[in-house]
Scaffold this active site. Structure first.
Site, mmCIF file in Angstrom:
data_model
loop_
_atom_site.group_PDB
_atom_site.id
_atom_site.type_symbol
_atom_site.label_atom_id
_atom_site.label_comp_id
_atom_site.label_asym_id
_atom_site.label_seq_id
_atom_site.Cartn_x
_atom_site.Cartn_y
_atom_site.Cartn_z
ATOM 1 C CG ASP A 477 -1.638 1.299 1.413
ATOM 2 O OD1 ASP A 477 -2.517 1.580 0.587
ATOM 3 O OD2 ASP A 477 -1.299 2.049 2.345
ATOM 4 C CD GLU A 532 -2.437 2.270 -3.321
ATOM 5 O OE1 GLU A 532 -3.639 2.553 -3.408
ATOM 6 O OE2 GLU A 532 -1.789 2.391 -2.280
#
Length: 841
Positions: A477, A532
């Site tokens: 993330d 990401e």
């Protein structure tokens, strides 16, 4: 008073004694104050002298070699002295001065012979045998770094930024060489959890914690009635605090399984009780805000044993993004066990081959969606125990599903009581100090990736989830936030390479990503890493030895943003070329995971694609026994087309957030109370309701609702990709993107995709160019009645090619292309064979 949680009973926290003394007078009380399910009986029969165990304490550094008698450290050093001593190993920014490392290395072997003998006697090895897979992993060695030069062959434009890239790679190599030289290699370095935190041996339990800012420390918990004078810890010259607790007289462990534990420290910010940084489990008692650290060590016969091997890495990655807590149809927090039994079979039936689990790392605030992590080594206790999670993952492996974890190494919770923030009373232990260490938009702390012990902590954390829980990889993330000092905030990346390689690049963070990808791919060759990144960082998905960052896939976030942009205008105004450009605009040789929408678009305040398309009509006109509306007809048609073209052209992997496959009608709204901000603004809550923090799978399963047709189409789409692997096909050719006709045609593998986005024009005898000669049949038809369409096509029809160039293709065939439909035609290679299609069951 006893609090009950799933599978665990938690007693009330007793008052902390204020007087000095040993634990002899509190043995009876402490023997009962623990989590009482799954616990072994324990009696505390050790003798204590002056509040400390008779067994000698030792100070063992994080390097596993430093042996210093506790008489050399009385815990009274000043913070400045502690920082100076710790810098001998860490050098806050990992400057890796050779002389300093040599000096440190010489000191590592200075110690008392008595201590060395005692260390050997207590045999600090795992109490139980490790499994075969873990044993094999420990025998692996990670190859030395390569030259890092291949990136210039792959992308010659990178030569203009060779100075930056060479510096980046040399820094990576320097870190690798230091780890190899002083830590025994990356494999050993990434097993920090075997030395720090709680480690169980045959003779007792050792607890170590790196807290260089603390002036004193003691281990407290149910096991010693929270007496801060009972188990005082000692500190070595590198800021590592330690205590060894020998087994009880009956050879039972000194800390019972399920006991609450914390470390009490005298810090520059005052006395504080913290959950150990390496804790493996933590729980929040009802009515309490801070979490409690739990010593989790069930008896061997109660530990979950994995039964099924990991699936092999799929060639085509089809990911079902899921959140265990909100995966129930009921307004509740779901469990790992329910997800295992109810949701995993659903994912398998739908045709996905991977499940990406969000919010696994413990986070004290449920509504953070798991992104404000407090305990990095602990799975979320809301959903069950660590063994419940292992059982869930094993079931997924039995079904052939790859299990990915949404891992958060980009930032940490701002909490000081149950998180890492201000752990040792300073703001610079794990994080950058001052403004650089704070993310103003996320209200969270930012790691200092240049710190030696931060590298140990995060690399060990990644290794822990892969090894202990058998996850098959990660979706990292917030990687964009990590790689740039501006964190990607208020920055519009244009693709100019100077945006990626300059003073705003956090080289330490990029090097950490290179190290963690080294770890993942070398020790777990079948593991998958997805980053990401919204910036489009060049070299992101190029192997580390070639000079890249090392990810397998980049999350193609621009596609979802483009669909939201288009859904804000009429589809009559959509530009076919614009859609094609967004879907195919990615770096050559770097794989992407694409998606039309993820959990981001499903959160309250945003809208899912289904809600953008159908809005309030979804609440009244989705029953088949009621007439549809033009809004519903349009929405259902475009919902299917958007998902199929995204999968067809957007990348080498595909992702869908749970429930979106059938157009889930509600957004996600976590339970929350009313809130008044410091500036006086009032933010209304939702009465702490779970009503919109669940997934209504029953709607997708109900054959009398139009949601069911959307779910059936998504399932057919997944099975078509499984049969043909078109996402990873080397053959891709876009033969038509006609703005006037609103038609897009392209080829993948032996399939031809025909999209007619026109709102009312249907085309008969429409000529479709193709590469292969022969016969084609319909493999997938979005207009099929099973999928909520109008059944305008004959699925028994055969389409024969004829020679002659059309749309730069050597052959073509004629079709009927109804308005707002997507049809996939497959080449029939054997006229006598009956081949399955995505519409057949």
């Amino acid at each position: 008073m006893v609090y009950t949680l799933p599978g665990i009973r938690l007693n009330t926290l007793p008052s902390i004694p204020q007087c000095c003394g040993d634990r002899r007078g509190t043995v009876a009380a402490s023997s009962s104050t623990n989590l009482s399910l799954l616990l072994r009986k324990s009696s505390l029969t050790r003798k204590f002298i002056g509040g400390r165990s008779e067994s000698q304490s030792f100070i063992v550094g994080a390097t596993e070699k430093v042996l210093v008698p506790d008489s050399q450290s009385d815990g009274s050093s000043s913070v400045d002295q502690l920082d100076t001593q710790h810098s001998k190993i860490s050098e806050n920014e990992v400057n890796l001065d050779e002389e300093q490392f040599e000096e440190m290395n010489e000191k590592e072997f200075v110690g008392s012979p008595v201590l060395v003998e005692d260390i050997a006697a207590r045999e600090e090895v795992p109490l139980f045998d490790i499994d075969k897979e873990t044993a094999e992993i420990r025998q692996l060695s990670i190859p030395s770094p390569g030259t890092g030069q291949k990136i210039y062959e792959i992308d010659p434009l990178l030569s203009n930024h060779r100075e930056h890239l060479e510096y980046r790679y040399s820094h990576y190599k320097k870190i690798r060489e230091a780890i190899d030289k002083y830590e025994g290699g990356l494999e050993a370095f990434s097993r920090g959890y075997e030395r720090l935190g709680f480690t169980r041996s045959k003779t007792g339990i050792t607890y170590r914690e790196w807290a260089p800012g603390a002036k004193s420390a003691s281990l407290i918990g149910d096991f010693n009635n929270w007496n801060p004078n009972a188990d005082v810890m000692t500190r070595n010259e590198f800021g590592v605090w330690e205590i060894f607790l020998p087994n009880n007289a009956d050879d039972s462990p000194p800390i019972p399984h399920g006991s609450r534990v914390k470390i009490r420290m005298d810090t520059p910010s005052g006395i504080k009780d913290s959950i150990p940084a390496w804790i493996k489990f933590s729980i929040q008692a009802p009515g309490e805000i801070p979490y409690n650290g739990i010593y989790y060590d069930p008896p061997q016969e109660e530990q979950y044993v994995f039964k099924h091997p990991r699936p092999k890495k799929p060639k085509s990655l089809r990911i079902y993004e899921a959140h265990v807590g909100m995966s129930s149809t009921e307004p509740m927090i779901n469990t790992y066990a329910n997800f295992r039994d109810d949701v995993l079979p659903r994912i398998k039936k739908l045709g996905y081959n991977a499940v990406q689990i969000m919010a696994i790392q413990e986070h004290s605030y449920y509504a953070s969606f798991g992104y404000h992590v407090t305990n990095f080594f602990a799975p979320s206790s809301r959903c069950g125990t660590p063994d419940d999670l292992k059982s869930m993952i094993d079931k997924a492996h039995e079904l052939g599903l790859v299990v990915l974890m949404d891992i958060v190494h980009s930032h940490s919770s701002n909490n000081t009581l149950d998180g890492l923030n201000m752990f040792d009373g300073t703001d610079s232990q794990y994080f950058h100090s001052g403004e650089r260490g704070y993310h103003w938009m996320w209200d969270s702390r930012l790691f200092n990736y240049g710190h030696w012990e931060v590298l140990r902590y995060l690399l060990s954390n990644a290794r822990w989830w892969l090894d202990e829980y058998k996850f098959d990889g990660f979706r990292f993330d917030g990687v964009t936030s990590m790689m740039y000092t501006h964190h990607g905030l208020q920055v519009a990346f244009t693709g100019n390479y100077s945006e990626y390689f300059g003073l705003t690049t956090d080289v330490d963070a990029v090097v950490y990503l290179m190290l963690v990808n080294d770890l993942i791919h070398c020790l777990f060759p079948q593991a998958i890493s997805i980053g990401e990144d919204v910036s489009g960082m060049p070299t992101f998905c190029i192997p580390v030895q070639d000079g890249g960052v090392g990810f397998d896939y980049r999350l193609h976030m621009a596609v979802a943003d483009k669909w939201i942009e288009l859904l804000k205008v009429r589809d009559e105004d959509w530009k076919m070329g614009d859609i094609i450009h967004t879907l195919t605009n990615r770096r050559w040789s770097e794989k992407c995971v694409c998606y039309a929408e993820s959990h981001d678009q499903a959160l309250v305040g945003d809208k899912t694609i289904a809600f953008w398309l159908m809005d309030k009509d979804m609440y009244e006109f989705m029953a088949l026994d009621r007439p549809s509306t033009p809004v519903i007809d349009r929405g259902i048609a475009l919902h299917k087309m958007i998902r199929l073209i995204t999968m067809g052209l957007g990348g080498e992997g595909y992702l869908n957030f749970m429930g979106n496959e059938f157009g889930h009608p509600e957004w996600i709204d976590f339970p929350r109370a009313d809130q008044r901000l410091p500036d006086g603004r009032f933010i209304p809550g939702n009465g702490n309701s779970f009503d919109k923090c669940r997934r209504r799978f029953d709607l997708g399963d109900a054959e009398y609702l139009r949601y069911h047709g959307l779910q059936e189409f998504d399932e057919a789409m997944q099975h078509l990709e499984e049969a043909h692997k078109f996402m990873t096909s080397a053959h891709q050719y876009i033969s038509r993107k006609h703005e006037g006709e609103k038609v897009i045609i392209f080829e993948r593998e032996d399939l031809v995709f025909v999209f007619n986005f026109h709102w009312h024009n249907s085309y008969s005898d429409y000529r479709v160019g193709c590469l292969h000669s022969g016969k084609y049949k319909i493999a997938l038809d979005s207009d099929d009645g099973l999928f909520g369409g109008f059944n305008r096509l004959d699925h028994d029809a055969e389409f024969f090619t004829f020679e002659g160039s059309h749309d730069n293709r050597p052959r073509s065939f004629m079709v009927y292309a109804p308005a707002r439909t997507a049809v996939v035609y497959r080449l029939v290679t054997d006229a006598g064979a009956v081949e399955p299609t995505a519409t057949s069951k």
